[in-house]
Structures are given as C-alpha cells and as structure tokens.
Design a protein around this motif. Sequence first.
Motif, short mmCIF file in Angstrom:
data_model
loop_
_atom_site.label_atom_id
_atom_site.label_comp_id
_atom_site.label_asym_id
_atom_site.label_seq_id
_atom_site.Cartn_x
_atom_site.Cartn_y
_atom_site.Cartn_z
N ARG A 86 0.84 -1.21 0.00
CA ARG A 86 0.00 0.00 0.00
C ARG A 86 0.87 1.26 0.00
O ARG A 86 0.52 2.28 0.58
N ASN B 111 1.83 3.02 -2.68
CA ASN B 111 1.63 3.95 -3.79
C ASN B 111 1.42 5.36 -3.27
O ASN B 111 0.64 5.61 -2.37
N LEU B 112 2.14 6.27 -3.86
CA LEU B 112 2.07 7.71 -3.56
C LEU B 112 2.54 8.07 -2.16
O LEU B 112 2.37 9.19 -1.71
N ASP C 246 10.63 -1.43 -10.91
CA ASP C 246 9.95 -0.17 -10.58
C ASP C 246 8.82 0.04 -11.57
O ASP C 246 8.81 -0.53 -12.66
N GLN C 247 7.84 0.85 -11.18
CA GLN C 247 6.70 1.13 -12.03
C GLN C 247 6.15 2.51 -11.74
O GLN C 247 6.56 3.17 -10.80
N PHE C 248 5.22 2.95 -12.57
CA PHE C 248 4.66 4.29 -12.46
C PHE C 248 3.58 4.44 -11.39
O PHE C 248 2.91 5.45 -11.34
N GLU C 249 3.37 3.44 -10.55
CA GLU C 249 2.30 3.54 -9.55
C GLU C 249 2.71 4.37 -8.34
O GLU C 249 2.04 4.36 -7.33
N ASN C 250 3.80 5.08 -8.46
CA ASN C 250 4.28 5.95 -7.39
C ASN C 250 4.51 7.35 -7.96
O ASN C 250 4.30 7.58 -9.14
N THR D 228 3.50 0.44 -15.78
CA THR D 228 2.11 0.36 -15.35
C THR D 228 1.85 1.44 -14.31
O THR D 228 2.80 1.94 -13.70
N PRO D 229 0.69 1.83 -14.05
CA PRO D 229 -0.54 1.30 -14.63
C PRO D 229 -0.79 1.89 -16.02
O PRO D 229 -0.46 3.03 -16.29
N HIS D 230 -1.36 1.07 -16.86
CA HIS D 230 -1.70 1.52 -18.20
C HIS D 230 -3.01 2.28 -18.13
O HIS D 230 -3.95 1.87 -17.46
N SER D 231 -3.07 3.38 -18.80
CA SER D 231 -4.29 4.17 -18.84
C SER D 231 -4.54 4.63 -20.26
O SER D 231 -3.75 5.40 -20.81
#
Length: 80
Positions: free
Chosen positions: A7, A9-10, A32-36, A60-63
């Motif tokens: 948990r 994220n951000l 690493d991923q873009f969820e942060n 990810t996450p893909h939008s």
Amino acid sequence: MIAMYVRGNLTITNKKIVILEPYFKKSDILLDQFENIINTVFNAMKLPKSVGEKVVFNPTPHSKDIIQLLSQNSTEASLM
C-alpha cells in the motif's frame, strides 16, 4: 531478496529511497513502475544503477486516457 512496500503507492518519497540505499547494494534487480510519484520513480532507478544493480521498469498502470501507445526510439531499443 524481494522487498515490497505494501500500500505504498504515492507514499514513497525521495527521502525514503535514500534510506533504502543499503538494501539496493545487497540486491541484484530493482523492479519499478509508475504507480508511485513520478519524480521518486526516476530517483529510485538511479541508486541501484549507481551500485551496478539492474533496473527493470514496468510502465504500469496503463491508462488509455493518458497513454495509447508506448514507444522507444531505435537507439534506446537497440541498447536493450
């Protein structure tokens, strides 16, 4: 070692990334991923690379609202 920040994220900040530097030195790969926070994501990728660790990036996450196609130029793709 597999480390997860459940948990997180951000909530992961640049300050927290610096605190984790000793763990990067003991690791082989950072995933690493873009969820942060984007700035933190890129700063997190710099530390492992500086100690010879491989960095794997999952975009990810893909939008569909933001990104319709993911592309790399031929120079970057040839280095992979």
